[in-house]
Design a protein around this motif. Sequence first.
Motif, PDB file in Angstrom:
ATOM      1  N   ARG A  23      42.882  39.188  44.827  1.00  0.00           N
ATOM      2  CA  ARG A  23      43.451  39.254  46.545  1.00  0.00           C
ATOM      3  C   ARG A  23      42.271  38.883  47.170  1.00  0.00           C
ATOM      4  N   ASP A  24      41.885  39.795  47.128  1.00  0.00           N
ATOM      5  CA  ASP A  24      40.595  40.331  48.153  1.00  0.00           C
ATOM      6  C   ASP A  24      39.594  38.987  48.156  1.00  0.00           C
ATOM      7  N   VAL A  25      38.921  39.303  46.995  1.00  0.00           N
ATOM      8  CA  VAL A  25      37.687  37.974  46.491  1.00  0.00           C
ATOM      9  C   VAL A  25      38.234  36.919  46.427  1.00  0.00           C
ATOM     10  N   ILE A  26      39.361  36.298  46.113  1.00  0.00           N
ATOM     11  CA  ILE A  26      39.986  35.220  46.264  1.00  0.00           C
ATOM     12  C   ILE A  26      40.722  34.140  47.631  1.00  0.00           C
ATOM     13  N   ARG A  27      41.839  35.254  48.119  1.00  0.00           N
ATOM     14  CA  ARG A  27      42.155  35.165  48.943  1.00  0.00           C
ATOM     15  C   ARG A  27      40.985  35.299  50.494  1.00  0.00           C
ATOM     16  N   ASN A  28      40.593  36.433  50.386  1.00  0.00           N
ATOM     17  CA  ASN A  28      40.398  37.265  51.657  1.00  0.00           C
ATOM     18  C   ASN A  28      38.715  37.167  51.431  1.00  0.00           C
ATOM     19  N   PRO A  29      38.027  36.552  50.696  1.00  0.00           N
ATOM     20  CA  PRO A  29      36.345  36.316  50.346  1.00  0.00           C
ATOM     21  C   PRO A  29      35.634  37.113  51.668  1.00  0.00           C
ATOM     22  N   GLN A  30      34.523  38.594  51.321  1.00  0.00           N
ATOM     23  CA  GLN A  30      34.099  38.668  52.874  1.00  0.00           C
ATOM     24  C   GLN A  30      32.572  38.594  52.771  1.00  0.00           C
ATOM     25  N   GLN A  31      32.088  37.381  51.837  1.00  0.00           N
ATOM     26  CA  GLN A  31      30.833  36.932  51.774  1.00  0.00           C
ATOM     27  C   GLN A  31      31.152  35.884  52.138  1.00  0.00           C
ATOM     28  N   ARG A  33      34.789  24.302  48.333  1.00  0.00           N
ATOM     29  CA  ARG A  33      33.788  23.437  47.377  1.00  0.00           C
ATOM     30  C   ARG A  33      35.333  23.612  46.451  1.00  0.00           C
ATOM     31  N   ILE A  34      35.740  24.090  45.539  1.00  0.00           N
ATOM     32  CA  ILE A  34      36.216  24.603  44.670  1.00  0.00           C
ATOM     33  C   ILE A  34      37.998  23.891  45.071  1.00  0.00           C
ATOM     34  N   ASN A  35      37.854  24.092  46.192  1.00  0.00           N
ATOM     35  CA  ASN A  35      39.722  23.711  46.974  1.00  0.00           C
ATOM     36  C   ASN A  35      39.832  22.235  46.926  1.00  0.00           C
ATOM     37  N   ALA A  36      38.455  22.057  47.830  1.00  0.00           N
ATOM     38  CA  ALA A  36      38.188  20.761  47.735  1.00  0.00           C
ATOM     39  C   ALA A  36      38.306  19.931  46.587  1.00  0.00           C
ATOM     40  N   GLU A  37      38.032  19.970  45.268  1.00  0.00           N
ATOM     41  CA  GLU A  37      37.970  19.216  44.626  1.00  0.00           C
ATOM     42  C   GLU A  37      38.767  19.502  43.803  1.00  0.00           C
ATOM     43  N   ARG A  70      33.251  32.734  50.341  1.00  0.00           N
ATOM     44  CA  ARG A  70      34.072  31.260  51.419  1.00  0.00           C
ATOM     45  C   ARG A  70      33.370  30.407  50.550  1.00  0.00           C
ATOM     46  N   THR A  71      32.344  29.955  50.836  1.00  0.00           N
ATOM     47  CA  THR A  71      31.608  28.431  50.839  1.00  0.00           C
ATOM     48  C   THR A  71      32.026  27.934  48.850  1.00  0.00           C
ATOM     49  N   PHE A  72      31.774  28.919  47.726  1.00  0.00           N
ATOM     50  CA  PHE A  72      31.977  28.489  47.053  1.00  0.00           C
ATOM     51  C   PHE A  72      33.634  28.355  46.350  1.00  0.00           C
ATOM     52  N   GLU A 125      39.000  28.544  35.923  1.00  0.00           N
ATOM     53  CA  GLU A 125      40.283  28.888  37.026  1.00  0.00           C
ATOM     54  C   GLU A 125      40.553  29.602  37.418  1.00  0.00           C
ATOM     55  N   ILE A 126      40.475  29.297  39.140  1.00  0.00           N
ATOM     56  CA  ILE A 126      40.572  30.297  39.644  1.00  0.00           C
ATOM     57  C   ILE A 126      42.328  31.004  40.140  1.00  0.00           C
ATOM     58  N   GLY A 127      43.303  29.898  40.013  1.00  0.00           N
ATOM     59  CA  GLY A 127      44.659  30.176  40.449  1.00  0.00           C
ATOM     60  C   GLY A 127      45.025  30.962  39.055  1.00  0.00           C
ATOM     61  N   PHE A 128      44.195  30.955  38.137  1.00  0.00           N
ATOM     62  CA  PHE A 128      44.751  31.430  36.580  1.00  0.00           C
ATOM     63  C   PHE A 128      43.950  33.245  37.357  1.00  0.00           C
ATOM     64  N   ALA A 129      43.155  33.469  38.051  1.00  0.00           N
ATOM     65  CA  ALA A 129      42.670  34.741  37.898  1.00  0.00           C
ATOM     66  C   ALA A 129      42.511  35.240  38.933  1.00  0.00           C
ATOM     67  N   LEU A 130      44.006  34.403  40.057  1.00  0.00           N
ATOM     68  CA  LEU A 130      44.260  34.810  40.763  1.00  0.00           C
ATOM     69  C   LEU A 130      45.521  35.904  40.606  1.00  0.00           C
ATOM     70  N   GLU A 131      46.113  34.980  39.899  1.00  0.00           N
ATOM     71  CA  GLU A 131      47.284  35.925  38.683  1.00  0.00           C
ATOM     72  C   GLU A 131      47.797  37.005  37.926  1.00  0.00           C
ATOM     73  N   VAL A 132      46.070  36.666  37.562  1.00  0.00           N
ATOM     74  CA  VAL A 132      46.095  37.527  35.665  1.00  0.00           C
ATOM     75  C   VAL A 132      45.199  38.788  35.863  1.00  0.00           C
ATOM     76  N   ALA A 133      44.432  38.509  36.400  1.00  0.00           N
ATOM     77  CA  ALA A 133      43.375  39.330  36.943  1.00  0.00           C
ATOM     78  C   ALA A 133      43.697  40.645  37.323  1.00  0.00           C
ATOM     79  N   ASP A 134      42.490  42.018  36.841  1.00  0.00           N
ATOM     80  CA  ASP A 134      42.881  42.982  37.352  1.00  0.00           C
ATOM     81  C   ASP A 134      41.548  43.110  39.063  1.00  0.00           C
ATOM     82  N   VAL A 135      41.005  42.850  38.505  1.00  0.00           N
ATOM     83  CA  VAL A 135      39.550  42.386  39.382  1.00  0.00           C
ATOM     84  C   VAL A 135      38.432  41.222  38.966  1.00  0.00           C
TER      85      VAL A 135
END
Length: 260
Positions: A236-244, A253-257, A248-250, A210-220
Amino acid sequence: MSDQPLVRIRGLKKAFGDHVVLDGVDLDVRRGQAVFVIGPSGSGKSTMLRCVNALEPYQGGEIWVNDYLVGAERRGNRWYEATSKVTAARRSGIGMVFQRFNLFPNMTALENVTAGLRMVRKVPRAKADERGMELLARVGLADRAGSYPGQLSGGQQQRVAIARAIAARPDLILFDEPTSALDPELVGEVLEVIRTLAIEGMSMLVVTHEIGFALEVADVVHFIDGGRVVESGPPRDVIRNPQQERTRTFLSRINAESNE
């Protein structure tokens, strides 16, 4: 939060035969933190949780929880493999919520929540039932205390499982894809309980898709792929602005699905 992590994973390695599942994982959970782990299926996320809870042995590295080394105990100046009694005692400080609920089908919701208190902690039934009813009310199921798992929806069963996991007031709770076995319309009720626990400062390590939930609730957030932590940081760094690129590919794909 204490400066000393509640959970310290260093160089964790785990293999099933020739198949390497975890290949040098480093990860911390500080007291009061909600740490989320995301990644593709088969990346080692659930296996890592099972190692933390001593449900799986590991071949390399170290896992420290509450200043004890998981799977080992010190006698004098030497370390030995922990006995089953020592492991069980230490595991009592960790709650775990599984993908498939793992409720006892012949016990009511209340009996499932209080089973560990009564059978392991030897809490008198009246006191255990009082605690159980308090927790069932907390997850919105006070009116289903006498229901058996087969009489409950998947979301209700998972909420009972969460109540059971926190019944003994653990230091840490592990969530292993807690919504993966639920119909989509039932996911929200379980996520709301987890969100409340996070707000209340429960230390937790959550494996989720649940990526959206992780974005909302997670500290890390940690992104794991191929048995290694590829990227870590604030959600917000890992999900919204990933560096690797792998991250980004993962996420692409999740967003597309999710948009299909």
